[in-house]
Design an enzyme around this catalytic site. Structure first.
Site, PDB file in Angstrom:
ATOM      1  N   GLY A  51       0.759  -1.052   0.056  1.00  0.00           N
ATOM      2  CA  GLY A  51      -0.001  -0.002  -0.088  1.00  0.00           C
ATOM      3  C   GLY A  51       0.804   1.201   0.117  1.00  0.00           C
TER       4      GLY A  51
ATOM      5  CB  SER B  13       5.799  -4.327  -2.858  1.00  0.00           C
ATOM      6  OG  SER B  13       4.761  -4.222  -1.835  1.00  0.00           O
TER       7      SER B  13
END
Length: 206
Positions: free
Chosen positions: A34, A108
């Site tokens: 997130g 990520s």
């Protein structure tokens, strides 16, 4: 790509299944992804605490912590972000093989990188947890003052502002932190693990 030669993978006498049986759980990596400020680390920490209280074997890999050591040589360009996540994926795979419920809290941002890690871990042992918090909410929180710096041009390649974040298409778990508390989100994750057999040994796991 591995450029080393003359290397062979050595199987050990103690298997992953043996470790599952000993630990009375089925290992997996919970991959929290997130935006910065979405609540990844906070929720992952709360989940680990709940699992620890249940007597489960866990370890939390946090983005900032890993950059203090293993990945201290990496910056935040797209290329460095890809390598950062690749390394963490390999570490997470080792922890999963060790029979541990591993929690990984990293932005990520790139879908392909997360999918590559999923493909590198046994089926069912990669659980993508999308901490789905709107950019405006993350920016209003801005716990480290990073969004303010990014808006001012002091930080290049900042995810959500000058670098893209590719949200998961089909996450196993989706947490909406603008609607639910940290405690409620953590409970949602633990409930998922209970319902899918991860908190039991291999003879009982689904």
């Amino acid at each position: 790509m591995n450029s080393a030669t003359n290397i062979v993978w050595h199987d050990t006498s103690v298997s992953q299944q043996d470790r599952h049986q000993l630990n009375n759980q089925t290992s997996a990596v919970l991959w929290f992804t997130g935006l910065s400020g979405s609540g990844k680390s906070t929720i992952a920490n709360a989940v680990e605490k709940k699992l620890f209280e249940l007597g489960k074997h866990t370890y939390l890999l946090d983005g900032d912590n890993v950059r203090h050591g293993l990945n201290q040589d990496l910056g935040f360009s797209d290329t460095d972000r890809v390598e950062n996540i690749r390394r963490i994926g390999e570490v997470a795979k080792l922890f999963v093989d060790a029979g541990t419920l591993t929690l990984s809290a990293f932005i990520s941002p790139f879908r392909q990188d997360r999918d590559s890690i999923r493909a590198n871990i046994e089926h069912g042992q990669f659980i993508e947890v999308f901490v789905d918090t709107p950019l405006a909410v993350c920016e209003s929180r801005d716990p480290k003052g990073l969004y303010k710096k990014a808006r001012a041009g002091a930080i290049a390649d900042f995810t959500g502002i000058t670098s893209e974040y590719e949200a998961p298409l089909h996450p196993e778990i989706q947490l909406q932190t603008d609607q639910f508390s940290v405690e409620q989100c953590a409970d949602q994750v633990v409930t998922y693990l209970e319902n899918h057999g991860y908190l039991k040994g291999p003879s009982l796991a689904l």
